[in-house]
Write a protein that holds these residues in place. Structure first.
Motif, short mmCIF file in Angstrom:
data_model
loop_
_atom_site.label_atom_id
_atom_site.label_comp_id
_atom_site.label_asym_id
_atom_site.label_seq_id
_atom_site.Cartn_x
_atom_site.Cartn_y
_atom_site.Cartn_z
N TYR A 157 0.93 -1.29 -0.08
CA TYR A 157 0.03 0.15 0.01
C TYR A 157 0.94 1.20 0.23
O TYR A 157 0.30 2.57 0.30
CB TYR A 157 -0.98 -0.16 1.06
CG TYR A 157 -1.92 -1.28 1.06
CD1 TYR A 157 -3.08 -1.37 0.52
CD2 TYR A 157 -1.47 -2.38 2.10
CE1 TYR A 157 -3.68 -2.33 0.22
CE2 TYR A 157 -2.39 -3.44 1.86
CZ TYR A 157 -3.56 -3.49 1.21
OH TYR A 157 -4.12 -4.45 1.28
N SER A 158 2.26 1.11 -0.25
CA SER A 158 3.16 2.33 -0.36
C SER A 158 2.64 3.46 -1.35
O SER A 158 2.75 4.52 -1.08
CB SER A 158 4.46 1.94 -0.81
OG SER A 158 4.40 1.36 -1.96
N CYS A 160 -1.01 3.82 -2.26
CA CYS A 160 -2.34 3.36 -2.04
C CYS A 160 -3.18 4.74 -2.69
O CYS A 160 -4.37 4.60 -2.85
CB CYS A 160 -2.69 3.29 -0.60
SG CYS A 160 -2.42 4.63 0.64
N THR A 202 2.48 4.90 5.13
CA THR A 202 2.39 4.53 3.71
C THR A 202 3.10 5.57 3.02
O THR A 202 3.77 5.36 1.81
CB THR A 202 0.97 4.32 3.07
OG1 THR A 202 -0.10 5.46 3.31
CG2 THR A 202 0.19 3.23 3.55
#
Length: 490
Positions: A157-158, A160, A202
């Motif tokens: 989810y970096s 996202c 994130t």
């Protein structure tokens, strides 16, 4: 065609450095390496904390049940662990001269698992740990004389803010250097710096990936992006877990009757991956990184490869399937520690959520606190719900949305493993048996989170039956919510 046991052979007599070894994934990784590979040493970087030095903290960690199987199969496993007192937040990692020299001379493989995973961590601290800490380790890695591979653990989810996330690098609003300068300014608020990212975790992971993409130190490095790590499927024991993050926390709150209203889009996919599969995939990524670079000219390294490790691309599981599966096991095996019947209402509309939480959380909590005060005890329920609802709010973007992930590199990696390695380091999610895994997860929560054995089942069922009357109250709440939805919310 690779020879039998290619992964274990690559790591034979190798020396590893593992950061984040006291965390969930770090412990899983260390246990698997020691049990399945003939390593020379695993150096674990541990910082002193709360009056306990690194060695004291480690002594308690390796007494945990997670290491019971390893204790049986390799009683002397502690002889292979070298504890190094250090802190990635410090420029020199807080290392003594002797420890630094030992690392430079001996380490072959680096697993960087350390990070702050708190969604509401202050941006300055998240930057210091996740970005600067990684840079500090990369600087040290560049000096290692016998380095063969470095794997940085990021998150699926970096990036996202995007709905589709491929195994590639994406532009970030700022670079690591620019962010550092911004943090020293009073003109920019944290929310403005984050832009479309929902939390500092994130966001800082995305910036870190951007920093790694240049590979200025010309390292044999890869990025591993796991999604939501659940309990183990089978190793070292089925259902092992130790924290209440993600879906585990939601289900635990529901089955004990604490969470009555949860923000979940039931038709969306929840991207859970087993912890043991994740450790296996991480180890396999290291093997692939070493193999890919072993004959490469260090001055011509390509951009580091990214591996998305997710379940949704191969075996999607919806929130509805997950929750219903858990509910089936709750009905026949409720926990004794339950405080109310395990009934809940889901919502996605925040206004509906406010109404539900008021009636299903705040009013019951206020009544319990009132009774506690009458009995001369300190009230606690309202504070507990306040804290829980903050955490649920932070998780809201991930429980009400889903992403399309590409995992081509991970699929290719799995197909490159020989039969022995596929069996020893299993991580394929195609045709995954979710029904069995959900059962394992439920009883894992019951055993490891709630600390309950099956011997209390009769007593737990009897207690749970007494809570049936709460259905009437909840039925009335449903009527109220239905009225509000039909008359005030389009």
């Amino acid at each position: 065609m690779e020879t039998a046991g290619a992964i274990a052979e690559t790591f034979r007599n190798g020396t590893f450095l593992v950061t984040g070894s006291t965390g969930f994934l770090g412990k899983m990784l260390t246990e698997k390496l020691l049990r399945s590979c003939s390593v020379k040493n695993i150096a674990i970087l541990v910082r002193s904390k709360k009056g306990f030095d690194a060695s004291q903290r480690v002594a308690d960690i390796y007494k945990q049940a997670l290491f019971d199987r390893l204790r049986d199969e390799k009683p002397d496993f502690m002889d292979y662990i070298k504890v190094i007192d250090g802190n990635i937040e410090e420029e020199s990692l807080g290392l003594s001269t002797a420890d630094r020299n030992w690392i430079v001379e001996n380490v072959n493989f680096v697993f960087h698992c350390a990070a702050t995973i708190k969604f509401n961590e202050a941006l300055e601290l998240a930057t210091k740990i996740n970005i600067q800490g990684t840079n500090n380790l990369l600087t040290l890695a560049a000096q290692m004389k016998n380095l063969k591979g470095f794997v940085h653990v990021s998150t699926a989810y970096s990036h996202c803010p995007r709905k589709e996330i491929r195994e590639q690098y994406y532009p970030t609003p700022v670079t690591a250097k620019e962010l550092k300068n911004m943090l020293g300014s009073d003109e920019l608020s944290e929310s403005k710096i984050l832009e479309n990212w929902p939390n500092t975790y994130t966001f800082t992971k995305a910036i870190t990936e951007d920093m790694i993409s240049t590979n200025e130190n010309r390292l044999p490095i890869s990025i591993f992006r796991p999604s939501i790590i659940g309990c183990t499927k089978s190793e070292p024991e089925p259902g092992w877990l130790e924290n209440m993050s993600g879906p585990t926390g939601i289900i635990t709150g529901v089955v004990v009757g604490f969470l009555r209203a949860i923000a979940v889009a039931t038709e969306k996919v929840t991207d859970i991956i087993p912890a043991d599969y994740t450790a296996n995939a991480l180890i396999s990524v290291m093997w692939d990184t070493v193999k890919r670079h072993q004959d490469c000219d260090y001055t011509k390294y390509e951009q580091p490869k990214i591996y998305n490790y997710v379940s949704s691309a191969d075996s999607p599981l919806t929130w509805n399937e997950y929750i219903q599966g858990m509910t089936e096991h709750y009905i026949v095996s409720p926990p004794l520690r339950s405080m109310w019947y395990g009934f809940f209402i889901v919502y996605t509309n925040l206004w509906i959520g406010m109404v539900l939480k008021f009636f299903l959380h705040r009013i019951p909590a206020a009544l319990v606190d009132f009774l506690l005060i009458i009995r001369g005890k300190s009230p606690k329920m309202l504070k507990m719900y306040e804290k829980t609802e903050i955490m649920m709010g932070l998780a809201h973007p991930f429980t009400t949305n889903q992403w399309k992930f590409d995992n081509s590199n991970t699929v290719k990696l799995l197909s490159s493993l020989n039969i022995e390695d596929r069996d020893q380091f299993e991580f394929g999610m195609v045709n995954f048996d979710w029904k069995s895994y959900i059962k394992t997860s439920y009883y894992g929560i019951r055993k490891h989170i709630l600390k309950e054995e099956m011997s209390n089942l009769d007593k737990a069922i009897s207690k749970n039956r007494k809570y049936v009357f709460t259905y009437m109250y909840e039925y009335n709440i449903l009527c109220i919510v239905s009225f509000i939805m039909n008359n005030y919310i389009s």
